[in-house]
Design a protein around this motif. Structure first.
Motif, PDB file in Angstrom:
ATOM      1  N   ALA A   1      46.589  12.804   8.303  1.00 46.82           N
ATOM      2  CA  ALA A   1      47.781  12.225   7.681  1.00 46.82           C
ATOM      3  C   ALA A   1      48.568  11.383   8.679  1.00 46.82           C
ATOM      4  O   ALA A   1      49.134  10.340   8.320  1.00 46.82           O
ATOM      5  CB  ALA A   1      48.670  13.339   7.117  1.00 46.82           C
TER       6      ALA A   1
ATOM      7  N   VAL B   1      47.212   7.961   9.074  1.00 45.34           N
ATOM      8  CA  VAL B   1      47.496   7.109   7.917  1.00 45.34           C
ATOM      9  C   VAL B   1      48.938   6.593   7.993  1.00 45.34           C
ATOM     10  O   VAL B   1      49.205   5.414   7.766  1.00 45.34           O
ATOM     11  CB  VAL B   1      47.274   7.877   6.598  1.00 45.34           C
ATOM     12  CG1 VAL B   1      47.740   7.050   5.407  1.00 45.34           C
ATOM     13  CG2 VAL B   1      45.803   8.221   6.421  1.00 45.34           C
TER      14      VAL B   1
ATOM     15  N   THR C   1      47.552   3.581  -0.602  1.00 48.55           N
ATOM     16  CA  THR C   1      46.896   4.726   0.026  1.00 48.55           C
ATOM     17  C   THR C   1      45.896   5.400  -0.910  1.00 48.55           C
ATOM     18  O   THR C   1      45.092   6.218  -0.461  1.00 48.55           O
ATOM     19  CB  THR C   1      47.931   5.770   0.486  1.00 48.55           C
ATOM     20  OG1 THR C   1      48.715   6.201  -0.637  1.00 48.55           O
ATOM     21  CG2 THR C   1      48.848   5.192   1.549  1.00 48.55           C
TER      22      THR C   1
ATOM     23  N   THR D   1      47.441  13.694   3.161  1.00 50.50           N
ATOM     24  CA  THR D   1      47.867  12.285   3.128  1.00 50.50           C
ATOM     25  C   THR D   1      48.891  12.060   2.031  1.00 50.50           C
ATOM     26  O   THR D   1      49.943  11.441   2.248  1.00 50.50           O
ATOM     27  CB  THR D   1      46.654  11.361   2.922  1.00 50.50           C
ATOM     28  OG1 THR D   1      45.756  11.506   4.027  1.00 50.50           O
ATOM     29  CG2 THR D   1      47.085   9.904   2.821  1.00 50.50           C
TER      30      THR D   1
END
Length: 510
Positions: free
Chosen positions: A289, A292, A55, A416
């Protein structure tokens, strides 16, 4: 020539081609925000790193973009809008090529930072040049075309990224940028010279820029590596936290006392802007977020391909396209605060709906909250500009727009990291609780009767517990996200009534 309006220096055909070039440039930059989301497991597997480390490919891009945004105004005045746009586009293409050629985590993170630094000015510059290309009576349609690319990018990104990762290689999610950037750069120099802006030497707050990079860099590194270093049990994390805290305080003091600050903090004296921009940061962070975390869960725990995970994620932006015209028509007829707050509360309801997901959920059960969420997105994004920029003085619009975009981008990067950390912690707690609640003897007897070896039995039980722990942890995150969204809606309701749209200069918004 200087007395001739910029749009009269181009023929109708040149205007059309220039508009398409700028829209395409904006599209490819927005696409890159989400195209890598569904490819994180592929990138992590290929580079031999954990999905958490993968990430960093997303957060490094977002942070670099956020750092560069406050510099956009100064760069445009110093070098001109055309040169800034063209060289930013060329740099974006070059770093895209290098991202695709990366063989280590360090190399791809550095190249993604380069992508973010070059891509940061492209969205505001494409808007600025569009306003100079088209006459006032055509700007509405031109900006509508630009807005469509902003909505289509997040929709197509996960699907394109998933298809490429499944059928070609994750490297190609970056390689496809290269020919598009070449076309945009050549077209820009061929078409946009007559509408370039004038240049002038402007002072730059070098100390403020250095402090900005220092505290943001320290904060993001702390968030990204903290979960792998036992957080504040590691002296490195403590040191980064101290650096981020001290750097932020010094940055605030320095910027508040400068005549030409890199970030104009004086706009926060307007309560409407302050409430609105913090609500935007919280809401966008929660939204980003989720897009993701969801693809990672679908691929790692649910066995989805990157393509299918991308399709589930993309439904939000697809349905947003259907309600965008309605939101635009209601602007000015309905209080912006009501539109935004109701939209955010709708997003909170979708988070609660997701909090009931389980491992037996089928494709459409997972897609339904994404589809429903999309209908509310335009009622959040479109009026937010009126809500925030309508609260500041006309001469502060450019600074306020830059600060708004900076905080929105930082919100997505920080959220995130926090969400993935919280998800990982929740998984570990759930794993311990589930492991203590199951009856291993009964499960072992059933699996042994099915012909499993003792090693296979242990691995099967562990996999089942991990799968259940992942979805329990994700449900916990969705509930927290719902609470954050409710807090965001409350901030919007508390903000003062904005000016009517006709009194708001949104030309600097991005």
């Amino acid at each position: 020539m200087a007395d001739i309006p910029s749009w009269e220096r181009l023929s109708p055909r040149q205007r059309t081609l220039a508009g398409l070039t700028l829209a395409l440039a904006n599209f490819i930059v927005v696409l890159d925000l989400t195209i890598a989301n569904v490819s994180v497991p592929h990138i992590a597997g290929n580079l031999g790193i954990s999905p958490d480390q993968g990430t960093w490919v997303i957060t490094s891009y977002a942070v670099a973009e956020a750092i560069c945004v406050p510099l956009t105004g100064w760069l445009a005045q110093r070098f001109g809008a055309l040169r800034l746009f063209a060289f930013g586009m060329a740099g974006f293409g070059l770093f895209s090529l290098l991202c695709g050629l990366s063989t280590t985590l360090g190399m791809i993170v550095v190249c993604r930072i380069g992508q973010g630094l070059c891509g940061g000015p492209l969205m505001p510059m494409s808007q600025t040049l569009l306003l100079r290309v088209f006459p006032p009576d055509q700007r509405g349609r031109a900006m509508g075309m630009w807005a469509m690319t902003t909505l289509l990018g997040p929709a197509i990104g996960p699907i394109v990224g998933g298809y490429i990762s499944d059928n070609w290689s994750w490297h190609w999610i970056f390689f496809i940028n290269v020919p598009i950037t070449v076309v945009c750069v050549l077209a820009a120099f061929a078409l946009l010279r007559p509408v370039d802006t004038e240049t002038s030497r402007q002072p730059i707050d070098r100390v403020g820029l250095a402090l900005l990079i220092f505290w943001i860099g320290s904060l993001q590194i702390m968030l990204d590596i903290g979960r792998d270093h036992d957080w504040f049990g590691d002296p490195l994390i403590v040191m980064l936290a101290v650096f981020a805290g001290i750097g932020f305080c010094v940055f605030l003091i320095w910027e508040a006392t400068q005549d030409h600050p890199i970030v104009d903090l004086r706009v926060f004296r307007h309560s409407g802007f302050s409430f609105g921009v913090f609500a935007l940061s919280l809401c966008f962070g929660a939204y980003f977020a989720s897009i993701v975390a969801i693809p990672q869960w679908l691929q790692i725990s649910m066995g989805y391909t990157a393509t299918d995970a991308g399709i589930v994620t993309a439904f939000t932006a697809m349905t947003a396209l259907t309600t965008s015209p309605i939101a635009a028509r209601l602007l000015g007829k309905v209080d912006s605060r009501v539109m935004v707050a109701c939209a955010i509360l709708w997003l909170a309801c979708m988070s609660v709906l997701r909090a009931h997901w389980n491992t037996s959920a089928d494709f459409w059960t997972l897609a339904l909250p994404q589809i429903l969420q999309g209908f509310a997105m335009p009622f959040f994004f479109i009026p937010m500009t009126t809500l925030t920029l309508g609260a500041v003085e006309p001469q502060e619009t450019a600074s306020a727009a830059g600060l708004q975009n900076f905080l929105r981008t930082m919100g997505s990067a920080v959220a995130t990291s926090l969400v993935l950390t919280g998800w990982g912690d929740a998984q570990r707690v759930s794993h311990s609780e589930l492991a203590g609640a199951i009856q291993p003897e009964q499960a072992q007897a059933l699996l042994s009767g099915a012909g499993f070896s003792s090693e296979q039995i242990r691995q099967t039980i562990d996999n089942l517990v991990n799968q259940q722990a992942a979805v329990v942890g994700l449900n916990y995150i969705f509930l927290i996200t719902a609470l954050v969204l409710v807090a965001s809606a409350t901030l919007v309701i508390l903000s003062p009534r904005p000016k009517p749209p006709g009194q708001v200069d949104t030309s600097a918004a991005h």
